[in-house]
Design a protein around this motif. Structure first.
Motif, short mmCIF file in Angstrom:
data_model
loop_
_atom_site.label_atom_id
_atom_site.label_comp_id
_atom_site.label_asym_id
_atom_site.label_seq_id
_atom_site.Cartn_x
_atom_site.Cartn_y
_atom_site.Cartn_z
N PRO A 39 32.16 -25.78 -0.10
CA PRO A 39 32.07 -24.59 0.74
C PRO A 39 33.42 -23.88 0.84
O PRO A 39 34.46 -24.53 0.97
CB PRO A 39 31.62 -25.15 2.09
CG PRO A 39 30.97 -26.46 1.78
CD PRO A 39 31.73 -27.00 0.61
N LEU A 40 33.39 -22.54 0.80
CA LEU A 40 34.61 -21.75 0.85
C LEU A 40 34.43 -20.57 1.80
O LEU A 40 33.35 -20.00 1.90
CB LEU A 40 34.97 -21.20 -0.54
CG LEU A 40 35.29 -22.24 -1.63
CD1 LEU A 40 35.39 -21.55 -2.99
CD2 LEU A 40 36.58 -22.98 -1.30
N THR A 41 35.51 -20.22 2.51
CA THR A 41 35.49 -19.03 3.37
C THR A 41 35.83 -17.80 2.54
O THR A 41 36.27 -17.90 1.39
CB THR A 41 36.52 -19.18 4.49
OG1 THR A 41 37.85 -19.22 3.91
CG2 THR A 41 36.29 -20.46 5.30
N ARG A 58 32.19 -7.96 1.14
CA ARG A 58 31.02 -7.19 0.68
C ARG A 58 30.23 -7.96 -0.37
O ARG A 58 29.00 -7.97 -0.35
CB ARG A 58 31.48 -5.83 0.12
CG ARG A 58 32.01 -4.87 1.16
CD ARG A 58 32.13 -3.46 0.61
NE ARG A 58 33.10 -3.39 -0.48
CZ ARG A 58 34.39 -3.13 -0.31
NH1 ARG A 58 34.87 -2.95 0.92
NH2 ARG A 58 35.21 -3.06 -1.34
N LEU A 59 30.95 -8.61 -1.28
CA LEU A 59 30.27 -9.36 -2.34
C LEU A 59 29.50 -10.55 -1.78
O LEU A 59 28.36 -10.81 -2.18
CB LEU A 59 31.29 -9.82 -3.37
CG LEU A 59 31.89 -8.74 -4.27
CD1 LEU A 59 33.04 -9.32 -5.10
CD2 LEU A 59 30.83 -8.16 -5.19
N THR A 60 30.12 -11.31 -0.88
CA THR A 60 29.43 -12.49 -0.34
C THR A 60 28.20 -12.08 0.46
O THR A 60 27.17 -12.77 0.40
CB THR A 60 30.37 -13.32 0.55
OG1 THR A 60 30.98 -12.47 1.54
CG2 THR A 60 31.46 -13.99 -0.27
N ALA A 61 28.28 -10.96 1.18
CA ALA A 61 27.11 -10.49 1.93
C ALA A 61 25.96 -10.14 0.99
O ALA A 61 24.80 -10.49 1.24
CB ALA A 61 27.49 -9.28 2.78
N THR A 62 26.28 -9.46 -0.11
CA THR A 62 25.25 -9.08 -1.08
C THR A 62 24.69 -10.30 -1.79
O THR A 62 23.47 -10.44 -1.94
CB THR A 62 25.83 -8.09 -2.12
OG1 THR A 62 26.31 -6.93 -1.44
CG2 THR A 62 24.78 -7.69 -3.13
N LEU A 63 25.57 -11.20 -2.24
CA LEU A 63 25.12 -12.38 -2.96
C LEU A 63 24.30 -13.31 -2.06
O LEU A 63 23.35 -13.95 -2.52
CB LEU A 63 26.33 -13.13 -3.53
CG LEU A 63 27.06 -12.41 -4.67
CD1 LEU A 63 28.39 -13.10 -4.97
CD2 LEU A 63 26.20 -12.37 -5.92
N GLY A 74 28.33 -22.56 10.99
CA GLY A 74 29.25 -23.33 11.82
C GLY A 74 30.68 -23.28 11.34
O GLY A 74 31.62 -23.39 12.13
N LYS A 75 30.87 -23.08 10.03
CA LYS A 75 32.22 -23.09 9.46
C LYS A 75 32.58 -21.75 8.82
O LYS A 75 33.65 -21.63 8.21
CB LYS A 75 32.31 -24.19 8.40
CG LYS A 75 32.07 -25.59 8.96
CD LYS A 75 32.21 -26.64 7.86
CE LYS A 75 31.99 -28.04 8.41
NZ LYS A 75 32.12 -29.09 7.37
N THR A 76 31.69 -20.75 8.96
CA THR A 76 31.88 -19.44 8.34
C THR A 76 32.25 -19.58 6.86
O THR A 76 33.18 -18.96 6.37
CB THR A 76 32.94 -18.59 9.08
OG1 THR A 76 34.22 -19.24 9.00
CG2 THR A 76 32.56 -18.38 10.53
N GLN A 77 31.51 -20.46 6.17
CA GLN A 77 31.76 -20.72 4.75
C GLN A 77 30.50 -20.42 3.94
O GLN A 77 29.40 -20.30 4.48
CB GLN A 77 32.16 -22.19 4.54
CG GLN A 77 33.48 -22.58 5.16
CD GLN A 77 33.75 -24.06 5.01
OE1 GLN A 77 32.85 -24.89 5.17
NE2 GLN A 77 34.99 -24.42 4.70
N TYR A 78 30.72 -20.32 2.62
CA TYR A 78 29.62 -20.09 1.70
C TYR A 78 29.61 -21.19 0.64
O TYR A 78 30.62 -21.81 0.35
CB TYR A 78 29.78 -18.73 0.99
CG TYR A 78 29.73 -17.55 1.92
CD1 TYR A 78 28.53 -16.88 2.16
CD2 TYR A 78 30.89 -17.10 2.55
CE1 TYR A 78 28.49 -15.78 3.01
CE2 TYR A 78 30.85 -16.01 3.42
CZ TYR A 78 29.65 -15.36 3.65
OH TYR A 78 29.61 -14.27 4.49
#
Length: 275
Positions: A39-41, A58-63, A74-78
């Motif tokens: 997981p990465l922020t 923007r990219l993480t929101a779209t993906l 909980g960790k604001t990670q993807y």
């Protein structure tokens, strides 16, 4: 009469360029999660990719909306989502490389007490697709999905050394741009000479201290491009002389077996249906 030149739709051209740029950045972002999908922020992704943090957001929101990323609130990670994983499994399903190669590779790893790897080239790295370990190879830090800098590894040098000389010159130019701190010209020439002589090349203490590496290009039927078969172990057990005389020829025999196996029918995995 001179034919008139077609008008260039500058607006659509600019729009297409923007789409390509966004797609390219999105793919760069997805690759940042390799090899372990840790997981990465957004901040960590920005640092890993060199992209501005607003662009990453923007990219993480779209993906995430498309299913290529999962959000861990909980960790604001993807991390990679099912859509991204499906792409990888889709590619592997078209290749029977792992099913065909793993058993023989593991046997070789056990007999020689080595790490045995099947890899492919991706830009300036070699990506490990199959990794088999002997009991004494537990300290070699390579796993499935590991990405090894191309010019430092025997696998990368074997791939480059097997290219047509004109193509290899272009690759060397790319290497010098990505690794300006070191000139690999002599190492690549030596690897090419080894490939011409015996079909494989070797490195000692290049990837890790006191680590021997040997590799050869392997052409598997119906595979998308060449693979590289490599092995690694402690240099004190496999000095250059022993590698040249014993290990290299054995690895070449394994290569021939894998290439012959790849010509046969595709093995069908045994699937147990639920009761």
């Amino acid at each position: 009469m001179r034919a008139s030149s077609p008008e260039i739709d500058t607006e659509n051209t600019a729009a297409n360029t923007d789409v390509v740029r966004v797609l390219s950045r999105g793919l760069v972002l997805l690759k940042a999660f390799c090899p372990r999908n840790a997981p990465l922020t957004n901040s960590e992704l920005s640092e890993a990719t060199g992209l501005p943090k607003p662009t990453v957001s923007r990219l993480t929101a779209t993906l995430m909306r498309l299913g290529y990323l999962d959000y861990l609130p909980g960790k604001t990670q993807y991390r990679l989502g099912n859509a991204a994983l499906s792409l990888g499994f889709g590619t592997l399903s078209t290749l029977d490389v792992r099913l065909r190669a793993r058993e023989r590779m593991q046997r070789f790893a056990d007999e020689e007490d080595l790490l045995v790897v099947l890899s492919v080239r991706d830009g300036m790295v070699m990506v490990c697709q199959v990794v088999c370990r002997g009991r004494g190879a537990l300290t070699v830090r390579l796993e499935v999905g590991s990405r090894v800098a191309l010019p430092f590894a025997a696998m990368g040098r074997a791939w480059a050394a097997s290219l047509d000389p004109s193509v290899r010159a272009t690759v060397l130019s790319e290497i010098s741009q990505h690794f300006p701190e070191q000139d690999f010209q002599l190492e690549m020439e030596e690897a090419a000479a080894q490939i011409r002589k015996s079909g494989f090349c070797m490195t000692v203490s290049e990837l890790e201290p006191d680590l021997m590496g040997a590799a050869t290009v392997i052409n598997l039927a119906r595979a998308q491009g060449p693979y590289v078969l490599g092995c690694a172990g402690p240099a004190f057990r496999y000095p250059r002389e022993r590698c040249e005389a014993e290990l290299g020829p054995k690895m070449m025999a394994l290569r021939r077996q894998l290439e012959e196996d790849a010509l046969g029918p595709v093995p069908t995995p045994h699937i147990v249906e639920p009761a």
